[in-house]
Design an enzyme around this catalytic site. Structure first.
Site, PDB file in Angstrom:
ATOM      1  N   ARG A 170      -1.240  35.820  54.195  1.00 42.36           N
ATOM      2  CA  ARG A 170       0.153  36.117  53.049  1.00 42.36           C
ATOM      3  C   ARG A 170      -0.507  37.091  52.113  1.00 42.36           C
ATOM      4  NH1 ARG A 170       0.606  32.618  57.219  1.00 42.36           N
ATOM      5  NH2 ARG A 170      -1.636  32.849  56.891  1.00 42.36           N
ATOM      6  N   THR A 171      -1.850  36.734  51.603  1.00 44.60           N
ATOM      7  CA  THR A 171      -2.357  37.029  50.048  1.00 44.60           C
ATOM      8  C   THR A 171      -2.391  38.414  50.339  1.00 44.60           C
ATOM      9  OG1 THR A 171      -3.576  34.924  50.325  1.00 44.60           O
ATOM     10  CG2 THR A 171      -4.161  36.859  48.823  1.00 44.60           C
TER      11      THR A 171
ATOM     12  N   LYS B 295     -23.822  49.473  52.871  1.00 43.26           N
ATOM     13  CA  LYS B 295     -24.687  50.239  52.772  1.00 43.26           C
ATOM     14  C   LYS B 295     -25.252  49.216  51.453  1.00 43.26           C
ATOM     15  CE  LYS B 295     -22.012  54.388  53.086  1.00 43.26           C
ATOM     16  NZ  LYS B 295     -21.857  55.849  52.724  1.00 43.26           N
TER      17      LYS B 295
ATOM     18  N   ARG C 240     -10.441  40.098  47.762  1.00 44.56           N
ATOM     19  CA  ARG C 240     -11.254  38.718  47.602  1.00 44.56           C
ATOM     20  C   ARG C 240     -12.155  38.606  48.756  1.00 44.56           C
ATOM     21  NH1 ARG C 240      -7.170  35.081  52.128  1.00 44.56           N
ATOM     22  NH2 ARG C 240      -6.567  34.283  50.291  1.00 44.56           N
TER      23      ARG C 240
ATOM     24  N   HIS D 159      -9.475  29.886  43.784  1.00 45.48           N
ATOM     25  CA  HIS D 159      -7.776  30.900  44.343  1.00 45.48           C
ATOM     26  C   HIS D 159      -6.053  30.729  43.639  1.00 45.48           C
ATOM     27  CE1 HIS D 159      -5.333  33.405  47.201  1.00 45.48           C
ATOM     28  NE2 HIS D 159      -5.703  32.706  48.234  1.00 45.48           N
TER      29      HIS D 159
END
Ligand code: NCD
Length: 309
Positions: free
Chosen positions: A57-58, A86, A107, A135
C-alpha cells in the site's frame, strides 16, 4: 512548519496547524486521486522510492500519487539489489540519491534509519516506516480517514488494539491525536503495551488515556473508533513468543455489532487474523477506504514538500 523542502521523519514535529494543512490539501487532491480530474503539477519532478522492507500500500500509493500528479518515480527494487549490501552508509546513499531525484520516500527495518539518510540528502526525505519507530504518512491518512468517517476528531473516543509496542502506525497516530480533544484507550496484551515515551508525551500534552486488556469490554464500552493492528511478527526475537500472542484479539462481525452503531473500524493493513472477513460488509468497516485515502494524502505531502501545493 515550513513544508517546502522539509523532511517528514516523525509526527512528533507536527503542530495542529500542520495536520490541518495536510488534510486540507489532501481534500483538494481527491479529484486527482480518484482520476476524476487530471493534473501535472509535479511534472519534471522525480520521486525515489527506496523500500528496504516489504510494502504494498505505502509504496504503490506513493508511486501512484507521484505519477497521477505528472511526476516520475525511480526505485531500487529491494535491499539486496542496493549498495547498502556492499556496506554503503545510509548517509552516503542519501548524498547520491539527491543527485537523481527531488524527493525520497524511504522504508527500512531499523528505527532511525530514515533520519540517517535525511542527514545525507539535501532533498526532502519522507519516512515511509522505520522499523518499530514511526510511520508519519500513515498517521496523517489515518487522521484524514477519522475526520472523513466521523465528521470530526475533537470529542472522539479512540481505541487502539493489538501490537502497540512494535506498531509504528499507532505511535505516529498518538502524536497527531495529542493535538485534539480526544480520549484514547490502549488495548493490548501486557507484552505489547504502548511504549513509555509515547505515553509520557500524551501525559505532557494533557491527553486522557487508559490502558486495558479486555478487548470485548472496550468494544462494548461504546468507542467511536476502533483501530486494530497486526501483531508485528518481523519484530519478535523468537517465533515462539510471536505465536503465543498471535490472534489475541480477533474482531468478527458478531463482536463488532456489540459496539456503538457508528463505530468506525480501522486497520492500516495488511490484516492477518485481527479482523475476520465477515466484518468487511459492515458499513463502518473503513479499512479499505482508509487505504484508498493514502493516495490523496501522499499527493498532498509530495506537493507540499516540493513547494507545489
Ligand atoms: C503498516 C506498516 O507497514 O507499518 N502497513 C502499512 O503501511 N499500511 C502496518 C503493518 O505492517 O502492520
Amino acid at each position: 512548519m515550513k513544508f517546502k523542502g522539509a523532511d517528514i521523519l516523525s509526527t512528533k514535529l507536527f503542530a495542529r496547524n500542520d495536520i490541518e494543512k495536510v488534510m486540507r490539501v489532501a481534500g483538494r487532491m481527491e479529484p486527482f486521486a480518484s482520476k476524476r480530474k487530471l493534473s501535472d503539477i509535479l511534472q519534471g519532478k522525480i520521486l525515489a522510492a527506496l523500500f528496504y522492507e516489504p510494502s504494498t500500500r505505502t509504496r504503490l500509493s506513493f508511486e501512484t500519487a507521484m505519477l497521477r500528479l505528472g511526476g516520475r518515480v525511480i526505485t531500487v527494487p529491494a535491499m539486496e539489489t542496493s549498495s547498502l549490501t556492499k556496506g554503503e552508509t545510509l548517509f552516503d546513499t542519501g548524498k547520491m540519491v539527491q543527485n537523481y531525484a527531488d524527493v525520497i520516500a524511504m522504508r527500512h527495518p531499523k528505527e532511525g534509519s530514515v533520519t540517517e539518510m535525511a542527514e545525507g540528502a539535501d532533498i526532502s526525505v519522507i519516512n515511509a516506516g522505520d522499523g518499530p519507530g514511526q510511520h508519519p504518512t500513515q498517521a496523517l491518512l489515518d487522521m484524514y480517514t477519522i475526520r472523513k468517517e466521523q465528521g470530526k476528531i475533537d470529542g472522539l473516543t479512540i481505541a487502539m488494539a493489538g501490537d502497540l509496542k512494535f506498531g509504528r502506525t499507532v505511535h505516529s497516530l498518538c502524536y497527531l491525536l495529542a493535538h485534539y480533544k480526544v480520549k484514547l484507550i490502549f488495548v493490548s496484551p501486557k507484552e505489547l503495551k504502548m511504549p513509555v515515551n509515547v505515553c509520557e508525551f500524551l501525559k505532557k500534552k494533557g491527553v486522557k488515556f487508559s490502558v486495558e486488556s479486555d478487548f470485548d469490554k472496550v468494544i462494548k464500552s461504546g468507542v467511536d473508533v476502533l483501530y486494530c493492528t497486526r501483531i508485528q511478527k518481523e519484530r519478535f526475537e523468537n517465533e515462539k513468543e510471536y505465536l503465543k500472542l498471535k490472534g489475541v484479539f480477533v474482531l468478527n462481525k458478531k463482536k463488532a455489532l456489540t459496539g456503538k452503531k457508528t463505530m468506525t473500524i480501522m486497520h492500516a493493513l495488511p490484516r492477518i487474523d485481527e479482523i475476520a472477513t465477515d466484518v468487511d460488509s459492515l458499513q463502518n468497516a473503513a479499512y479499505f477506504r482508509q487505504a484508498r485515502n493514502g493516495v490523496a494524502v501522499r499527493m498532498a505531502l509530495l506537493a507540499l514538500v516540493l513547494g507545489k501545493a
